[in-house]
Scaffold this motif. Structure first.
Motif, PDB file in Angstrom:
ATOM      1  N   TYR A   1      20.645  24.163  52.011  1.00 52.19           N
ATOM      2  CA  TYR A   1      21.944  24.346  51.354  1.00 52.19           C
ATOM      3  C   TYR A   1      22.018  25.751  50.785  1.00 52.19           C
ATOM      4  O   TYR A   1      21.227  26.119  49.914  1.00 52.19           O
ATOM      5  CB  TYR A   1      22.124  23.298  50.253  1.00 52.19           C
ATOM      6  CG  TYR A   1      23.230  23.621  49.272  1.00 52.19           C
ATOM      7  CD1 TYR A   1      24.565  23.635  49.680  1.00 52.19           C
ATOM      8  CD2 TYR A   1      22.946  23.924  47.949  1.00 52.19           C
ATOM      9  CE1 TYR A   1      25.580  23.950  48.789  1.00 52.19           C
ATOM     10  CE2 TYR A   1      23.956  24.224  47.049  1.00 52.19           C
ATOM     11  CZ  TYR A   1      25.268  24.242  47.477  1.00 52.19           C
ATOM     12  OH  TYR A   1      26.270  24.561  46.595  1.00 52.19           O
ATOM     13  N   ILE A   2      22.918  26.568  51.311  1.00 51.88           N
ATOM     14  CA  ILE A   2      23.108  27.926  50.823  1.00 51.88           C
ATOM     15  C   ILE A   2      24.001  27.887  49.596  1.00 51.88           C
ATOM     16  O   ILE A   2      25.052  27.248  49.600  1.00 51.88           O
ATOM     17  CB  ILE A   2      23.714  28.821  51.911  1.00 51.88           C
ATOM     18  CG1 ILE A   2      22.721  28.961  53.061  1.00 51.88           C
ATOM     19  CG2 ILE A   2      24.098  30.185  51.346  1.00 51.88           C
ATOM     20  CD1 ILE A   2      23.226  29.740  54.242  1.00 51.88           C
ATOM     21  N   ALA A   3      23.554  28.565  48.544  1.00 51.97           N
ATOM     22  CA  ALA A   3      24.277  28.533  47.271  1.00 51.97           C
ATOM     23  C   ALA A   3      24.355  29.927  46.662  1.00 51.97           C
ATOM     24  O   ALA A   3      23.496  30.776  46.899  1.00 51.97           O
ATOM     25  CB  ALA A   3      23.558  27.591  46.291  1.00 51.97           C
ATOM     26  N   ASP A   4      25.365  30.124  45.858  1.00 48.82           N
ATOM     27  CA  ASP A   4      25.443  31.273  44.953  1.00 48.82           C
ATOM     28  C   ASP A   4      25.292  32.627  45.626  1.00 48.82           C
ATOM     29  O   ASP A   4      24.497  33.457  45.195  1.00 48.82           O
ATOM     30  CB  ASP A   4      24.378  31.150  43.853  1.00 48.82           C
ATOM     31  CG  ASP A   4      24.620  29.986  42.916  1.00 48.82           C
ATOM     32  OD1 ASP A   4      25.702  29.391  42.972  1.00 48.82           O
ATOM     33  OD2 ASP A   4      23.723  29.679  42.119  1.00 48.82           O
ATOM     34  N   VAL A   5      26.055  32.886  46.655  1.00 48.06           N
ATOM     35  CA  VAL A   5      26.046  34.224  47.247  1.00 48.06           C
ATOM     36  C   VAL A   5      26.968  35.100  46.413  1.00 48.06           C
ATOM     37  O   VAL A   5      28.160  34.830  46.288  1.00 48.06           O
ATOM     38  CB  VAL A   5      26.468  34.187  48.723  1.00 48.06           C
ATOM     39  CG1 VAL A   5      26.587  35.594  49.286  1.00 48.06           C
ATOM     40  CG2 VAL A   5      25.473  33.356  49.524  1.00 48.06           C
ATOM     41  N   ALA A   6      26.378  36.120  45.817  1.00 44.63           N
ATOM     42  CA  ALA A   6      27.124  37.008  44.912  1.00 44.63           C
ATOM     43  C   ALA A   6      27.011  38.444  45.411  1.00 44.63           C
ATOM     44  O   ALA A   6      25.930  38.905  45.760  1.00 44.63           O
ATOM     45  CB  ALA A   6      26.548  36.909  43.500  1.00 44.63           C
ATOM     46  N   VAL A   7      28.145  39.149  45.425  1.00 40.91           N
ATOM     47  CA  VAL A   7      28.167  40.562  45.786  1.00 40.91           C
ATOM     48  C   VAL A   7      28.976  41.297  44.725  1.00 40.91           C
ATOM     49  O   VAL A   7      30.084  40.883  44.370  1.00 40.91           O
ATOM     50  CB  VAL A   7      28.782  40.783  47.187  1.00 40.91           C
ATOM     51  CG1 VAL A   7      28.895  42.272  47.503  1.00 40.91           C
ATOM     52  CG2 VAL A   7      27.967  40.064  48.252  1.00 40.91           C
ATOM     53  N   HIS A   8      28.423  42.378  44.226  1.00 35.89           N
ATOM     54  CA  HIS A   8      29.103  43.202  43.224  1.00 35.89           C
ATOM     55  C   HIS A   8      30.442  43.663  43.793  1.00 35.89           C
ATOM     56  O   HIS A   8      30.513  44.073  44.967  1.00 35.89           O
ATOM     57  CB  HIS A   8      28.227  44.404  42.874  1.00 35.89           C
ATOM     58  CG  HIS A   8      28.697  45.154  41.685  1.00 35.89           C
ATOM     59  ND1 HIS A   8      29.825  45.954  41.703  1.00 35.89           N
ATOM     60  CD2 HIS A   8      28.204  45.229  40.430  1.00 35.89           C
ATOM     61  CE1 HIS A   8      29.996  46.496  40.516  1.00 35.89           C
ATOM     62  NE2 HIS A   8      29.028  46.061  39.711  1.00 35.89           N
ATOM     63  N   PRO A   9      31.524  43.612  43.011  1.00 38.42           N
ATOM     64  CA  PRO A   9      32.846  43.988  43.523  1.00 38.42           C
ATOM     65  C   PRO A   9      32.897  45.375  44.179  1.00 38.42           C
ATOM     66  O   PRO A   9      33.624  45.570  45.149  1.00 38.42           O
ATOM     67  CB  PRO A   9      33.745  43.936  42.289  1.00 38.42           C
ATOM     68  CG  PRO A   9      33.072  42.976  41.379  1.00 38.42           C
ATOM     69  CD  PRO A   9      31.598  43.140  41.626  1.00 38.42           C
ATOM     70  N   GLU A  10      32.129  46.330  43.675  1.00 38.84           N
ATOM     71  CA  GLU A  10      32.133  47.677  44.258  1.00 38.84           C
ATOM     72  C   GLU A  10      31.463  47.720  45.628  1.00 38.84           C
ATOM     73  O   GLU A  10      31.579  48.712  46.344  1.00 38.84           O
ATOM     74  CB  GLU A  10      31.451  48.663  43.311  1.00 38.84           C
ATOM     75  CG  GLU A  10      32.222  48.899  42.033  1.00 38.84           C
ATOM     76  CD  GLU A  10      31.499  49.826  41.069  1.00 38.84           C
ATOM     77  OE1 GLU A  10      30.443  50.389  41.436  1.00 38.84           O
ATOM     78  OE2 GLU A  10      31.995  49.974  39.942  1.00 38.84           O
TER      79      GLU A  10
END
Length: 147
Positions: A71-80
């Motif tokens: 289960y892939i979770a919480d992929v976060a990328v900085h807005p910039e």
């Protein structure tokens, strides 16, 4: 993969948890304190962190049992750094790490289904969930109300 200016790691001990918590706020994935992130990342089988210089700009994780389900979770990328393919690369990296599982699952925020479809994910007809705050999950479109 995206530009060579990014460095990748799969080790939690190479990440500042305060910085990871700030990334979650900016991405935006909500307010997740460093202690909570330490727990969820330690309990995840696959980890992915991306730095631009000294700054943490991307992260993701996958829970997995080693055979049947990941289960892939919480992929976060900085807005910039969004819009450069970094989120896609994090997903691809986690899918590669989870290779061999019978199924790899994620849930998509409303409106992101086409993005994940482009990465090979198909819509599940029978997925169901219990959320800690089901009213909010219904309100934002993550769950359908009981009929």
């Amino acid at each position: 993969m995206t530009s060579q200016r990014y460095t990748w790691t799969h080790r939690l001990d190479e990440v500042d948890l305060e910085e990871l918590s700030r990334l979650y706020l900016l991405a935006p994935l909500g307010n997740k304190p460093p202690e909570a992130l330490a727990t969820v990342y330690r309990n995840s089988r696959y980890l992915c962190f991306v730095h631009a210089g000294d700054a943490l700009v991307g992260a993701g994780r996958a829970l997995a049992d080693g055979v049947d389900c990941a289960y892939i979770a919480d992929v976060a990328v900085h807005p910039e750094h969004q819009g450069r393919g970094l989120g896609s690369d994090i997903i691809r990296n986690l899918v590669d790490l989870a290779n061999g599982h019978k199924k790899i699952i994620l849930y998509a925020a409303p409106g992101t289904e086409d993005f994940y479809r482009g990465l090979g994910f198909l819509h599940m007809n029978t997925a169901m969930a219990i959320w800690a705050d089901p009213r909010r999950a219904v309100a934002v479109g993550l769950l359908r109300p009981a009929e």
